[in-house]
Scaffold this active site. Structure first.
Site, mmCIF file in Angstrom:
data_model
loop_
_atom_site.group_PDB
_atom_site.id
_atom_site.type_symbol
_atom_site.label_atom_id
_atom_site.label_comp_id
_atom_site.label_asym_id
_atom_site.label_seq_id
_atom_site.Cartn_x
_atom_site.Cartn_y
_atom_site.Cartn_z
ATOM 1 N N ARG A 90 13.973 18.709 -23.454
ATOM 2 C CA ARG A 90 14.540 17.610 -24.249
ATOM 3 C C ARG A 90 13.606 16.411 -24.107
ATOM 4 O O ARG A 90 12.457 16.481 -24.472
ATOM 5 C CB ARG A 90 15.962 17.288 -23.763
ATOM 6 C CG ARG A 90 16.945 18.420 -24.023
ATOM 7 C CD ARG A 90 18.194 18.250 -23.216
ATOM 8 N NE ARG A 90 17.865 18.223 -21.789
ATOM 9 C CZ ARG A 90 18.735 18.169 -20.813
ATOM 10 N NH1 ARG A 90 20.002 18.080 -21.081
ATOM 11 N NH2 ARG A 90 18.353 18.181 -19.549
ATOM 12 N N SER A 128 24.998 19.236 -20.355
ATOM 13 C CA SER A 128 26.321 19.656 -19.896
ATOM 14 C C SER A 128 26.990 18.529 -19.121
ATOM 15 O O SER A 128 28.198 18.306 -19.243
ATOM 16 C CB SER A 128 26.196 20.882 -18.990
ATOM 17 O OG SER A 128 25.680 21.965 -19.703
#
Ligand code: PNS
Length: 162
Positions: A90, A128
């Site tokens: 990311r 998450s």
């Protein structure tokens, strides 16, 4: 047959993970989503719950299977007959951690190649832990996770939904 492993803790699996798994499944003949036990991370969901949620979320992907593991990643990759590990990258903040893991895994086994797929901008800052945090605080997280995970988070936190 070229088989790749997409490892992670998946606590819980997000749309960002699924994007990486889907794209890996278009490159390799078979993709194994390897769900690590990761006891040191004290996951919110049990190992079994994380495996079930990943299975349900990937049920529509023909060449993807989900397996739990609890040892070294390189040993599990070897056991599964996969010599490629696919990780998602990311923001630049992921790089240091992935760089270290890649170097260690390379020391442990030169037979396993790690490759990276860049997350698209819409998933750049999705994780998450962010999803767990939003859910815990009662915010909306529908767009970040598949519906089975949404339902599991609602159950886990005892949230009310219309
Ligand atoms: O989703 P995560 O928590 O960032 O995934 C990390 C994971 C599970 C891929 C990593 O912790 C791992 O490979 N664990 C297995 C144990 C292992 O092999 N450790 C040495 C790798 S440096």
């Amino acid at each position: 047959m070229k088989r790749a492993l997409v490892p992670g803790t998946f606590d819980p699996v997000t749309e960002g993970h699924l994007d990486i798994v889907r794209r890996a499944s278009q490159i390799f003949d078979e993709v194994v989503v390897a769900v690590a036990e990761s006891p040191g991370k004290e996951p919110l969901f049990s190992h079994n719950e994380r495996v079930q949620l990943a299975r349900e979320s990937t049920a529509g992907m023909q060449n993807v299977l989900v397996e739990p593991f609890d040892g070294l990643l390189v040993d599990f990759a070897q056991k599964m007959g996969a010599n490629v590990v696919v990780k998602g990258l990311r923001a630049i903040t992921d790089f240091e951690y992935e760089f270290q893991m890649n170097a260690l895994n390379y020391e442990l086994s030169q037979e396993i190649e790690t490759i990276f797929i860049m997350s698209p901008p819409k998933f750049m800052y999705l994780s998450s832990s962010i999803v767990r945090e939003i859910a815990r605080l009662g915010g909306s997280f529908t767009q970040f996770v598949p519906s089975c995970v949404e339902a599991a988070l609602i159950r886990k936190f005892g949230l009310e939904r219309d």
